[in-house]
Design a protein around this motif. Sequence first.
Motif: not given
Length: 664
Positions: A515-520
């Motif tokens: 989810a963090c990667i997607d947000k980035n």
Amino acid sequence: MKKLLLLLLLSFFSAQGFAGSCTDGSEPIKSISDDGTYFVFNCTGSNNDTSSSASSSSSKNNSKGIDRFGGINPMPESANPNDETLKYYLYRYLYFHNKYPYCASDNKELHCEDKQPSYTHSIQPSKNPYQFHSDLREDKYVKKQMQDTPLLSYLLYEDGKIVIDEITPEDRFGDMFRVSSKYHSQSNAKSLISYVAGHAICKGYIDSVDSRLNDWPVLENTLYHNQKLIDILNMASGTQAYFNGSNQYVNSNRSVTSTTVQDAMENELKGSKKSSSIYNYNNMNPNVVGSYLNYKLGDENFQELLNDVFQKKARIKGEVFFLKNEDAKKDDLSIWSQFYATQHDLLRIAKAMLDDWQNDTCAGQYLKTIHNRRIPKNGVQGTAGRVGLPLSYGGFFHTGYKGMENRPVMGMDGFGGQTILIDFERGRIIATQAIHDNMKFPQPGGIDFIKLSYERIKNGKPSSKAKSPPEPVIESQQVIKERNAAIETERNAKQYWDDYYDCKETTDGKSNIAACIDKNIKKREKSNLETSTVQNIAKTQSEESELFKGIKTSNTFDGYYGFTNMMPPTTSLGNGTLEINNGIVTISQGSGDLTPKYESFEGRIDQNGDIKANFYFAPCRSCGLEDKLVVFEGNINKKKLSGKYNDKQIYFYLTNKKAEVGQQ
């Protein structure tokens, strides 16, 4: 019968090459390798399939989490890292040249964004890269090493073709390390600098290996001044009193790889005196040779020489480059024995050396000279393992391998398991890349260099002497396509792993990395869109300035005019009000599909009613068309403006004046 003759032949050559015994004093047990091409000698009765890697896997480090070893890079040679740590350091090693995970020893920020790439003298790919012929066979032991150890890649080249070509599996480190990955050479680059020096001699820039370095002012008043090139190449330049190990000065806390040659000569080595000419391995000598070549030839000729060696002779497929010393400034003369290339480009370079030797070219004669002028190591690096088995050293190559002292076998060896062994007599090359090798195999943390490389060179059968197979023909467009795909793959991979490790360092990211990667990614896409918009506006303004340069604006036609925006035959794109104020034409009101884009419409009108305008839009955004800048031209009296989006004609149909400016 043929098989029996083959075994007898193998037995003869293996017996000639084998020397030594097991550590417990017993004689090694001889067996045939998996592929039947050479004999394997094992102690304690182990067979080739299991060998001591069973010990490795059973005592493997199964701890969790990343050990950063206090932030140092690379990890300590003696370490036994777990897989998570290995992968993290692989990330650092792959992208070290353009992204430093720590800004400084006293600054533990994960990334140092303002640190510029520190490579020097990039060599561009050949337009006609060498295409290897392959006749691949499976090797169970190599595959097992890939699963159990930090080994990343393994190549065996013999009889003019690649016969083993293995890379770390996807479920090991293969999601990060790929065939297209440019990886650090470590001290293999010392040998590459030597090879370049040989070509400098062949081109007449330097007389011979006995030439003295007495024409570079930087070396004056130091132990390197007036030294013979061969002594520096052989690590016999009398440096014993000034280095603690290979990479540390005795009289400062700086590392050798951090300083340029000039910096070191003006500080740590100022006033230094040469001691006895015996083998003393250090990282300064190749830096001196590489930097001296750069000084002696001048930047332009030095770059041309590198192009001749790697691009024209070795015919590399991808870009390769050396690094500058870590503390070197942008314009400093600096080259460090660290080199980045793909596994197959390193093999291309090694093959070029093999070809030079076997064809007795000038560069081949240089290689034979440094082999003949090799000196004993006198046990300085032990007598076992990767750097101990070679008992002598010549021209930045390891030589005189135990049991092969008089055979022309020369090795390149770099920290962490980066090795290339070349058997010039039998036409065989073995190359390995690894994340780590503590040189303690079968203890965990190491690779089995002896079985993977040393024994296969030592006991390998002679070349068949058959004519090399023809080089496969690849269309130039296919080469370009593959190269561009590799560049894009590496760019995307780097971005993913940057995001991955950024997220692992944040509280929110740890709980859900995906989810963090997607947000980035979304944040980056938004930022890129905003940047693109700003750039497009600037471009539009520039083009408007150019478009309107010859128009003398007039207020003769100031007022408001209705319009309908059409794409023939019947597609209505919108309608609204055209405003002319002091000869500047804009859209003050609009409706329809293009409403948000009408703000970008701007033009000029002269006293004759001729209009030129720019409009940044796409006639059908839902169709996937991109916004483009379109020039519209027409005359107010003819009540029509026209422009082309690609091959589609677009019109503004105008009405009579509706009102004066300020009266609407």
